[in-house]
Design a protein around this motif. Structure first.
Motif, mmCIF file in Angstrom:
data_model
loop_
_atom_site.group_PDB
_atom_site.id
_atom_site.type_symbol
_atom_site.label_atom_id
_atom_site.label_comp_id
_atom_site.label_asym_id
_atom_site.label_seq_id
_atom_site.Cartn_x
_atom_site.Cartn_y
_atom_site.Cartn_z
ATOM 1 N N ASP A 1 0.820 -1.206 0.000
ATOM 2 C CA ASP A 1 0.000 0.000 0.000
ATOM 3 C C ASP A 1 0.857 1.260 0.000
ATOM 4 O OD1 ASP A 1 -2.780 -0.871 0.053
ATOM 5 O OD2 ASP A 1 -2.348 -1.713 2.027
ATOM 6 N N THR A 2 0.163 2.393 -0.031
ATOM 7 C CA THR A 2 0.773 3.708 0.121
ATOM 8 C C THR A 2 -0.127 4.515 1.053
ATOM 9 O OG1 THR A 2 -0.432 4.758 -1.705
ATOM 10 C CG2 THR A 2 1.611 3.573 -2.272
ATOM 11 N N HIS A 3 0.177 5.798 1.206
ATOM 12 C CA HIS A 3 -0.666 6.657 2.041
ATOM 13 C C HIS A 3 -2.099 6.729 1.525
ATOM 14 C CE1 HIS A 3 0.032 9.579 -1.222
ATOM 15 N NE2 HIS A 3 -1.067 10.160 -0.781
ATOM 16 N N ARG A 4 -2.299 6.374 0.251
ATOM 17 C CA ARG A 4 -3.636 6.461 -0.352
ATOM 18 C C ARG A 4 -4.621 5.492 0.287
ATOM 19 N NH1 ARG A 4 0.468 6.809 -3.755
ATOM 20 N NH2 ARG A 4 0.633 8.643 -5.122
ATOM 21 N N ARG B 1 -10.539 10.065 5.308
ATOM 22 C CA ARG B 1 -10.163 11.361 5.873
ATOM 23 C C ARG B 1 -11.317 12.364 5.859
ATOM 24 N NH1 ARG B 1 -3.874 12.553 4.520
ATOM 25 N NH2 ARG B 1 -4.356 14.233 5.973
ATOM 26 N N SER B 2 -12.173 12.277 4.851
ATOM 27 C CA SER B 2 -13.297 13.207 4.802
ATOM 28 C C SER B 2 -14.356 12.888 5.850
ATOM 29 C CB SER B 2 -13.944 13.181 3.410
ATOM 30 O OG SER B 2 -14.473 11.888 3.137
ATOM 31 N N HIS B 3 -14.260 11.714 6.464
ATOM 32 C CA HIS B 3 -15.237 11.318 7.480
ATOM 33 C C HIS B 3 -14.747 11.630 8.897
ATOM 34 C CE1 HIS B 3 -17.742 9.128 4.587
ATOM 35 N NE2 HIS B 3 -16.599 8.758 4.032
ATOM 36 N N LEU B 4 -13.565 12.194 9.015
ATOM 37 C CA LEU B 4 -13.001 12.470 10.332
ATOM 38 C C LEU B 4 -13.219 13.928 10.710
ATOM 39 C CD1 LEU B 4 -9.628 10.551 9.951
ATOM 40 C CD2 LEU B 4 -11.674 9.787 11.168
ATOM 41 N N ALA B 5 -13.563 14.142 11.960
ATOM 42 C CA ALA B 5 -13.750 15.509 12.437
ATOM 43 C C ALA B 5 -12.415 16.217 12.603
ATOM 44 C CB ALA B 5 -14.512 15.497 13.763
ATOM 45 N N ARG B 6 -11.400 15.476 12.992
ATOM 46 C CA ARG B 6 -10.097 16.107 13.200
ATOM 47 C C ARG B 6 -9.362 16.246 11.869
ATOM 48 N NH1 ARG B 6 -6.634 12.010 16.915
ATOM 49 N NH2 ARG B 6 -5.089 13.677 16.662
ATOM 50 N N THR B 7 -8.569 17.273 11.772
ATOM 51 C CA THR B 7 -7.830 17.557 10.534
ATOM 52 C C THR B 7 -6.324 17.408 10.713
ATOM 53 O OG1 THR B 7 -7.775 19.920 11.092
ATOM 54 C CG2 THR B 7 -9.608 19.149 9.710
ATOM 55 N N ASP B 8 -5.884 17.113 11.915
ATOM 56 C CA ASP B 8 -4.443 16.996 12.172
ATOM 57 C C ASP B 8 -3.964 15.583 11.861
ATOM 58 O OD1 ASP B 8 -5.956 15.977 14.246
ATOM 59 O OD2 ASP B 8 -4.484 16.470 15.794
ATOM 60 N N ILE B 9 -4.112 15.181 10.597
ATOM 61 C CA ILE B 9 -3.789 13.824 10.165
ATOM 62 C C ILE B 9 -2.539 13.848 9.304
ATOM 63 C CG2 ILE B 9 -4.605 11.784 8.939
ATOM 64 C CD1 ILE B 9 -6.303 12.415 11.352
ATOM 65 N N VAL B 10 -1.590 12.970 9.618
ATOM 66 C CA VAL B 10 -0.387 12.795 8.811
ATOM 67 C C VAL B 10 -0.370 11.354 8.320
ATOM 68 C CG1 VAL B 10 2.129 12.846 8.770
ATOM 69 C CG2 VAL B 10 0.877 14.503 10.191
ATOM 70 N N ALA B 11 -0.516 11.152 7.016
ATOM 71 C CA ALA B 11 -0.481 9.817 6.419
ATOM 72 C C ALA B 11 0.842 9.660 5.680
ATOM 73 C CB ALA B 11 -1.660 9.618 5.472
ATOM 74 N N LEU B 12 1.682 8.787 6.168
ATOM 75 C CA LEU B 12 3.039 8.647 5.636
ATOM 76 C C LEU B 12 3.101 7.632 4.500
ATOM 77 C CD1 LEU B 12 4.996 8.474 9.032
ATOM 78 C CD2 LEU B 12 4.768 10.464 7.519
ATOM 79 N N ASP B 13 4.071 7.817 3.622
ATOM 80 C CA ASP B 13 4.472 6.801 2.658
ATOM 81 C C ASP B 13 5.785 6.196 3.126
ATOM 82 O OD1 ASP B 13 2.578 6.576 0.595
ATOM 83 O OD2 ASP B 13 3.293 8.415 -0.356
ATOM 84 N N LEU B 14 5.810 4.899 3.357
ATOM 85 C CA LEU B 14 7.080 4.248 3.661
ATOM 86 C C LEU B 14 8.006 4.352 2.447
ATOM 87 C CD1 LEU B 14 5.754 1.010 5.411
ATOM 88 C CD2 LEU B 14 6.768 3.009 6.524
ATOM 89 N N PRO B 15 9.302 4.514 2.663
ATOM 90 C CA PRO B 15 10.235 4.587 1.533
ATOM 91 C C PRO B 15 10.090 3.392 0.598
ATOM 92 C CG PRO B 15 11.349 5.202 3.566
ATOM 93 C CD PRO B 15 9.989 4.692 3.961
ATOM 94 N N VAL C 1 -2.323 -2.006 -6.447
ATOM 95 C CA VAL C 1 -1.462 -2.589 -7.478
ATOM 96 C C VAL C 1 -0.988 -1.537 -8.474
ATOM 97 C CG1 VAL C 1 -2.596 -4.820 -7.217
ATOM 98 C CG2 VAL C 1 -3.371 -3.259 -9.005
ATOM 99 N N ARG C 2 -1.704 -0.428 -8.574
ATOM 100 C CA ARG C 2 -1.293 0.620 -9.514
ATOM 101 C C ARG C 2 0.075 1.182 -9.160
ATOM 102 N NH1 ARG C 2 -2.320 6.139 -10.438
ATOM 103 N NH2 ARG C 2 -3.459 6.411 -8.478
ATOM 104 N N HIS C 3 0.456 1.100 -7.883
ATOM 105 C CA HIS C 3 1.731 1.664 -7.438
ATOM 106 C C HIS C 3 2.782 0.591 -7.169
ATOM 107 C CE1 HIS C 3 -0.225 5.570 -7.026
ATOM 108 N NE2 HIS C 3 -1.236 4.920 -6.482
#
Length: 295
Positions: free
Chosen positions: A11-14, A20-34, A148-150
């Motif tokens: 997977d990726t951060h996607r 994310r649009s369903h969360l009330a909080r906006t302080d979200i960091v979604a990482l991509d592993l190298p 699989v696209r990535h």
């Protein structure tokens, strides 16, 4: 205190975008592993220890303890981080990622861990066919297609290196879980063919989790991530509210850890939720095991 979301393989951060649009909080960091949708740093060999060191640096840069959420391999990496760097973590949530020496690696992991065989598997990989297999394993179709696209040459090589570095990860990392001090939540999918859900209980025991939440599918990231991030903000007080009304709740099972009065105060309503859902859940093939283990 932001929430940091860490994906798994492949997977990726996607992975987190639908929630994310369903969360009330906006302080979200979604990482991509190298190597997973991003280039590899110079000299990065994609071992589990290098991914762990990289993740620690990312969280350190935030400058305050975070609500840490990990799925699949993200669960293993974040669980290890929370064990050895408790100063960086306010709460930890692990989603469908066994950290246990008794866990039998699934058939794909065994292929990837075998030199030569893993490379040939990656070379012969048909992305459309692989996406179909992910769907068979309970991944939503759109999520499977996105994954699989990535899956390029860099990700394929990173997967092989990661899995080969982790053959004994359960034996190496499970003992340290007892050092975790952050409030913990474990969630799991009952229908995941790769991850027997008894390892949810094992992980819950090892981390002294406030609750173990089992749902029909670990790959319904919309529900699970909403539950996890909401729980992290309130230390579980809103978990019941986040789950009620979702179609998967008909087959959900919520097990409250028995930590006495302190746990009962921290988890209002969870025990009642689990009891109410248990009747509908009882048709599951493993119902006797769950009935015996219910707190």
């Amino acid at each position: 205190m932001p929430a940091v979301l860490v994906h798994g393989v492949p997977d990726t951060h996607r992975l987190w975008d639908p929630v994310r649009s369903h969360l009330a909080r906006t302080d979200i960091v979604a990482l991509d592993l190298p190597g997973f949708g991003t280039p590899l740093p110079s000299g990065f060999a994609s071992t589990k220890e290098e991914y762990l060191d990289w993740l620690i640096k990312q969280v350190e840069q935030i400058g305050e303890p975070v609500d840490l959420v990990g799925h699949d391999w993200g669960c293993l990496l974040t669980g290890r981080l929370a064990s050895i760097r408790p100063d960086l973590v306010r709460t930890w949530t692990g989603i469908s990622g066994p950290i246990d020496p008794e866990y039998p690696w699934h058939y794909l992991a065994k292929i990837w861990q075998t030199p030569g065989e893993g490379e040939q598997w990656m070379k012969d990989l048909d992305l459309e066919e692989f996406a179909a297999k992910l769907v068979e394993a309970q991944m939503p179709r759109d999520a499977a297609d996105e994954s699989v696209r990535h899956l390029d040459a860099t990700m394929r090589a990173s997967i092989l290196a990661l899995y080969r570095s982790a053959i004994e990860v359960g034996a190496e990392w499970k003992p340290g879980l007892s050092s975790m001090t952050a409030p913990a939540l474990v969630t799991w999918g009952l229908d995941d063919p790769f991850l027997p859900h008894r390892f949810a209980d094992e992980l819950g025991n090892a981390t002294r989790a406030r609750a173990v939440v089992k749902l029909r599918s670990s790959l319904d990231s919309r529900l699970i991530t909403c539950v996890c991030v909401t729980w992290a903000q309130t230390h579980a007080a809103a978990t019941r509210t986040a789950m009620i009304g979702h179609p998967l709740c008909a087959q959900a099972f919520v097990r409250k850890r028995n930590h006495g009065e302190a746990a009962r105060r921290a988890l209002p309503g969870l025990h009642q939720t689990g009891a109410r859902l248990h009747d509908k859940f009882s048709k599951h093939p493993d119902r006797r095991r769950h009935r015996r283990r219910q707190c």
